[in-house]
Design a protein around this motif. Sequence first.
Motif, PDB file in Angstrom:
ATOM      1  N   PHE A 193      35.298  32.527  30.737  1.00  0.00           N
ATOM      2  CA  PHE A 193      35.663  34.095  30.877  1.00  0.00           C
ATOM      3  C   PHE A 193      34.041  35.008  31.251  1.00  0.00           C
ATOM      4  O   PHE A 193      33.727  35.578  31.790  1.00  0.00           O
ATOM      5  N   GLU A 194      33.702  34.873  30.115  1.00  0.00           N
ATOM      6  CA  GLU A 194      32.591  35.395  30.080  1.00  0.00           C
ATOM      7  C   GLU A 194      31.530  35.289  30.969  1.00  0.00           C
ATOM      8  O   GLU A 194      30.441  36.350  31.098  1.00  0.00           O
ATOM      9  N   LYS A 195      31.030  34.426  30.682  1.00  0.00           N
ATOM     10  CA  LYS A 195      30.573  33.904  31.875  1.00  0.00           C
ATOM     11  C   LYS A 195      30.753  34.706  32.940  1.00  0.00           C
ATOM     12  O   LYS A 195      29.506  34.376  34.514  1.00  0.00           O
ATOM     13  N   HIS A 196      31.930  34.657  33.680  1.00  0.00           N
ATOM     14  CA  HIS A 196      31.993  35.742  34.989  1.00  0.00           C
ATOM     15  C   HIS A 196      32.099  36.693  34.940  1.00  0.00           C
ATOM     16  O   HIS A 196      33.598  37.244  35.371  1.00  0.00           O
ATOM     17  N   ASN A 416      34.820  31.663  42.617  1.00  0.00           N
ATOM     18  CA  ASN A 416      35.413  31.030  43.845  1.00  0.00           C
ATOM     19  C   ASN A 416      37.175  30.559  43.385  1.00  0.00           C
ATOM     20  O   ASN A 416      37.692  30.174  42.498  1.00  0.00           O
ATOM     21  N   TYR A 417      37.942  29.705  44.151  1.00  0.00           N
ATOM     22  CA  TYR A 417      38.904  29.391  43.777  1.00  0.00           C
ATOM     23  C   TYR A 417      39.161  28.307  42.863  1.00  0.00           C
ATOM     24  O   TYR A 417      40.018  28.419  41.474  1.00  0.00           O
ATOM     25  N   ASP A 418      38.076  27.202  42.360  1.00  0.00           N
ATOM     26  CA  ASP A 418      37.925  25.712  41.873  1.00  0.00           C
ATOM     27  C   ASP A 418      37.984  26.687  40.691  1.00  0.00           C
ATOM     28  O   ASP A 418      38.656  26.045  39.061  1.00  0.00           O
ATOM     29  N   THR A 419      37.134  27.475  40.364  1.00  0.00           N
ATOM     30  CA  THR A 419      36.830  28.392  39.203  1.00  0.00           C
ATOM     31  C   THR A 419      38.428  29.215  38.993  1.00  0.00           C
ATOM     32  O   THR A 419      38.194  28.710  37.009  1.00  0.00           O
TER      33      THR A 419
END
Length: 503
Positions: A193-196, A416-419
């Motif tokens: 989560f923090e990566k994004h 994106n959708y996959d993430t």
Amino acid sequence: MHRIRCFAVGGFKINGLPRVGKGPMTSKEVSDTSNEASLPKPTRAGRIETCTGLIRQATKCLKNNDKQCVIRLIEELIKNQCHDGRLIGKEVADNARNVIYRLWRITNDEARCEVLTLFKSLGVSRNWISVTLKVGGRLSDLLRRCGIEIEGRVTRNKIIENIESLMVRELSWSEKMMCRALLQFIGIDIDGFEKHGIDACAWLHAETSISYFIGIIASDIADCVIKAKRYEYVKVSLNTTESISAVMFLKILTDIGKPSISIVWGNGTPRRREKTNVAIQYFVFVKKEEWRWLSIEELIKYIKALGSEDVPKLIAGIIDGDGSIRYDFKKSTLNISISACYNCKKRILLDAVQEALGKLGIKSHIYEDEEHNAAVLEVYGKNAIKLLRLITKYLHHPIKWLRAELILVFYDGKINYDTFVELYNQTKYGDSNNDPKRYHGLETLAQAAPQTHTHGNKNHQPHKKELNNWCRRRDLNPGPPGYEPYAGLSPQGAPARLSYPGV
């Protein structure tokens, strides 16, 4: 080699004759020795007779103004536990305390110091001394003046505070550490989560306003009246078996007091042999006259009087309690819902919430299922996105906040959708008992160690003082404009009945 003769006398086996003494004891001698070793404990009736006699003698000494005689008898009274109502009965204990108080009133400072010194030597508690001598908070000054130190009894709250302070000092405990332990325990990839750009522990800093707290009261808080000797109290409690609520509920209740904890079997019975889940209950006691929310009509009046700026805080509280935030992957749309029972008083709250949402220009629908005793208020599509943007910063539920933030990041095109699918699946609840999000509340407390008395920095809760005043003093917070707490009340104080379907 000499053969040792064995005697069995009085039930004892003795190897030969003793070199010193009279030889083996007879049964009578054994019995007499046993009686001498363990004297019989005084019966309650015998103790009452002893205490009554001592009180009578002390009263006679008081009439003769023989203070030293009274002090000697007070020592005997305490040694015989005549001051303990649990052992001797309230009437006798009160008479013993009365003798001590009468002596206290007629003695000078020097004699009073002698009495206090006697109490210390006998191990009498500070609280008992304060009550018996009717000195209240002045006891500390009296002890200091006499050069006497009597340690107060260590309360459970103090023990907890010491342990929690030790955790902070020696183990570097923090709310951030608690949050990470909780999320890791329930299977959340914090780094993912923090990566994004999503701070998985930002919910720790959500504002606890009065309106939010009213939302929790309306949805999840249970309250009941407890009668004590002199007052009536309201037991305000939050109950859960879930891991996330075990931490969140504790944090919420610290805004109105230091919560106590009760651990029971999920079906409400203490019978270990019944295979069921463990439930956790946090509770605080508030004087009945300081808790106005026993009446659902009071909640309705408050909600109806809210301004548009406070409605999102209220909705956040309700969703943290009985609401859900869900993304429908089949329809590619967001759904926010609040549930209630159909055939109960709680149903009318949905109408008030729907009216409040209208102040924000948000459309909602209420669906009723009389067969299953269910009613649900739903907001979906663009209205749900609009509502989510308004309430996310007020959400305290870690998973609901995380899911809300994730959905907004996805709608804003930052992932994106996959993430989105990968991270969203981590916030889902499983159906089985093996899901750590469900039925693992007690284990979560051991893992995350949330604190009850020294719970981090409260600077991020600017409304705490206002919230406490709101709960305790009606005159300090009249409520939002248009809110009339006494409107609709009969002369006896009974709320006017509101009509709603199903009841």
